[in-house]
Design a protein around this motif. Structure first.
Motif, PDB file in Angstrom:
ATOM      1  N   GLN A 147      48.085  39.826  28.276  1.00 39.10           N
ATOM      2  CA  GLN A 147      49.454  39.343  28.435  1.00 39.10           C
ATOM      3  C   GLN A 147      49.681  38.789  30.019  1.00 39.10           C
ATOM      4  N   SER A 148      48.945  39.091  30.903  1.00 37.77           N
ATOM      5  CA  SER A 148      49.340  38.896  32.277  1.00 37.77           C
ATOM      6  C   SER A 148      48.234  38.995  33.162  1.00 37.77           C
ATOM      7  N   GLN A 149      48.323  38.553  34.658  1.00 38.56           N
ATOM      8  CA  GLN A 149      47.347  38.835  35.446  1.00 38.56           C
ATOM      9  C   GLN A 149      47.161  40.324  35.672  1.00 38.56           C
ATOM     10  N   HIS A 155      47.733  42.926  33.943  1.00 42.75           N
ATOM     11  CA  HIS A 155      47.005  43.778  32.789  1.00 42.75           C
ATOM     12  C   HIS A 155      45.592  43.385  32.896  1.00 42.75           C
ATOM     13  N   LEU A 156      45.011  42.014  33.117  1.00 39.22           N
ATOM     14  CA  LEU A 156      43.915  42.025  33.298  1.00 39.22           C
ATOM     15  C   LEU A 156      43.160  42.532  34.768  1.00 39.22           C
ATOM     16  N   GLU A 157      43.800  42.823  35.566  1.00 39.88           N
ATOM     17  CA  GLU A 157      43.494  43.333  36.747  1.00 39.88           C
ATOM     18  C   GLU A 157      43.418  44.982  36.519  1.00 39.88           C
ATOM     19  N   LYS A 158      44.365  45.553  35.985  1.00 41.29           N
ATOM     20  CA  LYS A 158      44.241  46.913  35.456  1.00 41.29           C
ATOM     21  C   LYS A 158      43.113  47.152  34.469  1.00 41.29           C
ATOM     22  N   HIS A 159      42.743  46.204  33.679  1.00 47.51           N
ATOM     23  CA  HIS A 159      41.684  46.298  32.800  1.00 47.51           C
ATOM     24  C   HIS A 159      40.312  46.356  33.501  1.00 47.51           C
ATOM     25  N   TYR A 211      36.473  32.776  34.525  1.00 48.32           N
ATOM     26  CA  TYR A 211      37.267  31.612  34.521  1.00 48.32           C
ATOM     27  C   TYR A 211      38.813  32.356  33.949  1.00 48.32           C
ATOM     28  N   VAL A 212      39.710  32.371  34.684  1.00 44.14           N
ATOM     29  CA  VAL A 212      41.197  32.835  34.155  1.00 44.14           C
ATOM     30  C   VAL A 212      41.860  31.624  33.914  1.00 44.14           C
TER      31      VAL A 212
END
Length: 101
Positions: free
Chosen positions: A65-67, A69-73, A96-97
């Protein structure tokens, strides 16, 4: 929603080991807040002259959903354990993002 494409370059002969570890990880990742998809993929040898083959790589196709969320993952305990599990099987990873153009 952002898309992540990650190429995990396994050591020769280790791709199946990496894939099995990813399969165990998938349910936990899909349950994470903000995850819209988490799919391992491998190349298909089509014999097309323009195709680049990576027979030892696993490609992850991810939707977040967002950067944030990716960082938390990336900081989740199950991700730390996963990286520890496969570290001896992997040569490197290219990530790649992407967003819609």
């Amino acid at each position: 929603m952002i898309t992540v494409i990650a190429e995990i370059k396994a050591k020769p002969g280790q791709r199946e080991t990496v894939l099995k570890a990813i399969e165990k990880l998938i349910p936990a990742v899909l349950a994470e807040e903000g995850c819209g998809g988490y799919q391992p993929m491998v190349d298909v040898n089509t014999q097309a002259p323009w195709q680049t083959l990576s027979p030892d790589s696993v490609f992850m196709l991810e939707k977040w959903q967002s950067q944030a969320h990716l960082e938390k993952h990336l900081q989740m305990d199950h991700m730390h354990k996963h990286r520890e599990t496969i570290k001896d099987c992997v040569l490197g990873t290219t990530i790649y993002v992407l967003d819609n153009a």
